[in-house]
Design an enzyme around this catalytic site. Structure first.
Site, PDB file in Angstrom:
ATOM      1  N   LYS A  76      88.143  42.179 -77.018  1.00 41.69           N
ATOM      2  CA  LYS A  76      88.230  41.304 -78.186  1.00 41.69           C
ATOM      3  C   LYS A  76      87.422  40.022 -78.039  1.00 41.69           C
ATOM      4  O   LYS A  76      86.983  39.451 -79.039  1.00 41.69           O
ATOM      5  CB  LYS A  76      89.695  40.981 -78.490  1.00 41.69           C
ATOM      6  CG  LYS A  76      90.489  42.178 -78.988  1.00 41.69           C
ATOM      7  CD  LYS A  76      91.894  41.785 -79.406  1.00 41.69           C
ATOM      8  CE  LYS A  76      92.677  42.967 -79.959  1.00 41.69           C
ATOM      9  NZ  LYS A  76      94.021  42.588 -80.435  1.00 41.69           N
ATOM     10  N   ASP A 113      94.238  40.820 -87.113  1.00 40.69           N
ATOM     11  CA  ASP A 113      95.573  40.650 -86.544  1.00 40.69           C
ATOM     12  C   ASP A 113      96.301  39.486 -87.202  1.00 40.69           C
ATOM     13  O   ASP A 113      97.501  39.562 -87.485  1.00 40.69           O
ATOM     14  CB  ASP A 113      95.485  40.394 -85.035  1.00 40.69           C
ATOM     15  CG  ASP A 113      95.144  41.637 -84.236  1.00 40.69           C
ATOM     16  OD1 ASP A 113      95.487  42.749 -84.695  1.00 40.69           O
ATOM     17  OD2 ASP A 113      94.551  41.504 -83.154  1.00 40.69           O
TER      18      ASP A 113
END
Length: 283
Positions: A76, A113
């Site tokens: 990420k 997210d």
């Protein structure tokens, strides 16, 4: 519903989730269910075991059929310097879980997210809270703080182990405009009385708190989805508290990924959730 940006219906479009380890990922189940529900028979979604060291090489091999990528740990943050740009949401937490590949080959990083967590809470009627608690630190905790910056009117208590983690969470709080009060993990039970508790720790990490759930708990959002329920989630529910699990977050962030990659809105939330529940039940 808008038309997919993928071009002619016969044009093959590809997407995938990358990470290491990756065999456990539910992303293929969710995205394939979305394609089926939307009638996108020319779309495919796979999973690839990719480490940080192999990430650049994987990106170099992408051809024009690729529309997007989902990213899990440890990629990420590693992906950021390899992209053409990232959204303000992703930049806020230095974490990209989605890459959108445009027809001209430009790769833009997004973070679903954060809005996914907000959307999952809103679905359960949690749209504004006066205070909150975050259990754990790290990338998921940073995303939780960013989400809480949108819905929490007061301070956030971060329960962590060690001063390094404490300093990290204070730093994220300053960057995101959230008042963070750090509490040592040994005292985490005292912070479970917050109206919203977000557990960002791996499976088993919160087991010791299961017998410390308050008499009248608020809402618990535990990001673990397998095994489910966690002992903390089960104890919370038994006391009458509202509980959200990792599948709630996974589905809501995946819906946003589908929308970004395909250009089709709204994404089929119900179909994706049903597919995820079925896959977990079969494990």
């Amino acid at each position: 519903m808008t038309a997919a940006r993928a071009g002619a219906p016969c044009t093959v479009r590809r997407a995938a989730v990358l990470g290491s380890p990756i065999a456990h990922s539910l992303s293929p189940v969710l995205h394939r269910a979305a394609y089926a529900a939307l009638g996108l028979g020319h779309w495919s979604y796979d999973r690839f075991e990719v480490t940080e060291e192999k990430l650049a090489g994987f990106l170099d091999r992408l051809d024009p059929s690729w529309a997007g990528l989902s990213l899990t740990m440890p990629l990420k943050r590693a992906i950021i310097p390899l992209l053409d740009g990232i959204s303000p949401t992703a930049a806020a937490v230095e974490a990209v879980n989605t890459v959108v590949v445009t027809e001209d080959g430009r790769r833009t990083g997004e973070n679903t997210d954060i809005p996914g967590l907000v959307a999952a809470l809103a679905e359960r009627g949690v749209e504004r809270v006066p205070a909150a608690t975050v259990l754990g630190a790290g990338a998921t905790a940073a995303s939780a703080l960013a989400a809480l910056a949108r819905i929490c009117a007061g301070p956030v208590t971060a329960c962590v182990r060690g001063e390094a983690r404490a300093a990290e969470m204070r730093g994220w709080g300053e960057r995101l405009g959230v008042e963070v009060r750090v509490l040592d993990w040994a005292d985490a039970a005292s912070a479970l009385t917050a109206p919203l508790v977000v557990a960002t720790t791996p499976a088993r990490a919160t087991d010791g708190l299961a017998d410390r759930v308050p008499e009248a708990p608020g809402t618990l959002f535990d990001v673990v989805y397998d095994p489910w329920p966690t002992p903390l989630a089960a104890a919370w529910s038994a006391r009458g508290g509202a509980v959200l699990g990792g599948l709630d977050l996974l589905v809501h962030q995946a819906v946003l990924q589908v929308e970004l990659m395909t250009g089709v809105r709204p994404g089929p939330l119900a179909a994706m959730r049903a597919a995820g529940e079925q896959a977990l039940a079969a494990r």
